[in-house]
Design a protein around this motif. Structure first.
Motif, short mmCIF file in Angstrom:
data_model
loop_
_atom_site.label_atom_id
_atom_site.label_comp_id
_atom_site.label_asym_id
_atom_site.label_seq_id
_atom_site.Cartn_x
_atom_site.Cartn_y
_atom_site.Cartn_z
N PHE A 149 0.83 -1.20 0.00
CA PHE A 149 0.00 0.00 0.00
C PHE A 149 0.87 1.25 0.00
O PHE A 149 1.75 1.41 0.83
CB PHE A 149 -0.93 0.02 1.22
N GLY A 150 0.62 2.14 -0.97
CA GLY A 150 1.37 3.39 -1.06
C GLY A 150 2.62 3.30 -1.90
O GLY A 150 3.23 4.32 -2.20
N VAL A 151 3.01 2.08 -2.28
CA VAL A 151 4.21 1.88 -3.10
C VAL A 151 3.84 1.21 -4.42
O VAL A 151 4.15 1.70 -5.50
CB VAL A 151 5.26 1.04 -2.35
N LEU A 152 3.18 0.06 -4.32
CA LEU A 152 2.71 -0.65 -5.50
C LEU A 152 1.29 -0.25 -5.87
O LEU A 152 0.94 -0.19 -7.05
CB LEU A 152 2.78 -2.16 -5.26
N ASN A 153 0.47 -0.01 -4.85
CA ASN A 153 -0.92 0.34 -5.10
C ASN A 153 -1.41 1.34 -4.07
O ASN A 153 -0.86 1.45 -2.97
CB ASN A 153 -1.81 -0.91 -5.05
N SER A 154 -2.42 2.10 -4.47
CA SER A 154 -3.12 3.00 -3.56
C SER A 154 -4.59 2.61 -3.65
O SER A 154 -5.20 2.74 -4.72
CB SER A 154 -2.92 4.46 -3.96
N GLY A 155 -5.14 2.09 -2.56
CA GLY A 155 -6.45 1.48 -2.66
C GLY A 155 -6.36 0.26 -3.56
O GLY A 155 -5.43 -0.54 -3.46
N GLN A 156 -7.31 0.13 -4.48
CA GLN A 156 -7.34 -1.05 -5.35
C GLN A 156 -6.51 -0.89 -6.62
O GLN A 156 -6.31 -1.86 -7.35
CB GLN A 156 -8.80 -1.35 -5.73
N SER A 157 -6.03 0.31 -6.90
CA SER A 157 -5.36 0.58 -8.17
C SER A 157 -3.84 0.59 -8.03
O SER A 157 -3.30 1.08 -7.04
CB SER A 157 -5.81 1.94 -8.71
N ALA A 158 -3.17 0.07 -9.05
CA ALA A 158 -1.70 0.15 -9.10
C ALA A 158 -1.29 1.61 -9.27
O ALA A 158 -1.93 2.37 -10.00
CB ALA A 158 -1.16 -0.68 -10.25
#
Length: 323
Positions: free
Chosen positions: A57-66
């Motif tokens: 979270f916060g690196v690869l994705n934020s919420g459900q989106s990349a």
């Protein structure tokens, strides 16, 4: 807090991390770099490392989106032969479910890539062989069968809080003020172990910061004097597991990439590995980065807007552009 406001703003979250910093792993002053090297993106320094460890979270994705550029960046690293690990404090789902969500976003991770704080909950429970009945902060459909003993989800019945021999704080998505008050009162009346499967204060969910189990654990500690015992970043379990899975990699060639100073950076520094902090799309998005470093007394070795800043994912995760 309330059932319909499970979120914090940045100032509240940072204040909480700073307030509870004495309960987190401690880092010797000489382990903190004197200055941070600001770089364009992760690929700019990739040649210095053989194993790259990602927060999710916060690196690869934020919420459900990349996060834009992340899929292409990871694919490029894999093409370069870099070893990849993903460490997450998301204890709400099975490892396979977490991997499935990442694959839907376009990442190509295998079972050996993922290290979840969830896998360390059962071993921590094993240190309390005398406790056979646990109460859990978790939804009723959580896979309790993966844990030893008798584990019941905590609801609104005060009798259950008083009956269990210890508490597991795993998934706070539906946790309420009423449940928190029952937990705190029960611990005041009869102190018992509190084990935390997700020590995060918050997690970036796109346009807000969700409140996570670690936040409630520390509030319960404040109210009752019972200090939570945690697994997950920044604690040593996940970092030891990463290094154990890659025994041939020199620690100096390992990089931890995260978006939070008091989980990702702190955990990496405490484990003696290099750190890269990203601040676009994660916890520090839009904030005074150097101000946060000054207030926390911690800083990473490297900092970038995002791991794939200037890199653009197309439908196949292939296209790139210059910064």
């Amino acid at each position: 807090m309330s059932a319909n406001r499970l979120q914090l703003d940045f100032a509240q979250a940072l204040d909480a991390y700073l307030r509870y910093a004495p309960r987190l792993p401690q880092v010797a002053p000489d382990a903190v770099p004197a200055a941070t090297d600001y770089v364009d993106n992760l690929l700019a320094i990739a040649d210095q490392f053989d194993l790259i460890v990602f927060d999710a979270f916060g690196v690869l994705n934020s919420g459900q989106s990349a996060i834009p550029g992340a899929v292409k960046t990871v694919a490029t690293l894999q093409e370069m032969g870099k070893k990849i690990a993903v460490v997450t404090n998301d204890a709400s789902s099975s490892g396979e479910a977490i991997l499935g969500r990442h694959r839907k976003r376009g990442f190509d991770f295998d079972n050996n890539s993922l290290i979840s704080s969830q896998q360390f909950v059962a071993p921590l429970m094993g240190e309390y062989a005398d406790i056979s009945h646990w109460g859990a902060m978790a939804p009723t459909d959580w896979p309790f069968d993966i844990l030893p003993g008798w584990v019941e989800p905590l609801g609104s019945d005060p009798a259950l809080y008083d009956a269990v021999g210890g508490f597991l704080l795993i998934d706070s998505d539906s946790w309420t003020d009423t449940q928190q008050a029952l937990l705190e009162q029960s611990l005041k009346d009869n102190p018992r172990p509190v084990l935390v499967g997700n020590p995060d204060i918050c997690a970036p969910m796109g346009d807000f910061l969700s409140v996570e189990s670690g936040y409630f654990a520390h509030l319960a500690g404040d109210a009752s004097g019972v200090m939570p015992q945690c697994v997950g970043k920044p604690y040593h379990h996940v970092f030891e597991e990463v290094l154990k899975r890659h025994p041939g990699v020199d620690r100096s060639r390992v990089l931890m990439v995260g978006d939070t100073v008091h989980t990702d950076v702190l955990g990496g520094l405490a484990s003696g590995i290099k750190t890269l902090l990203v601040h676009q799309g994660g916890f520090l998005d839009g904030q005074d980065i150097e101000g946060v470093f000054a207030r926390s007394g911690l800083r990473p070795h490297f900092c970038a807007r995002a791991i794939g800043h200037g890199i653009e994912d197309d439908a196949d995760g292939i296209a790139a552009k210059s910064a």
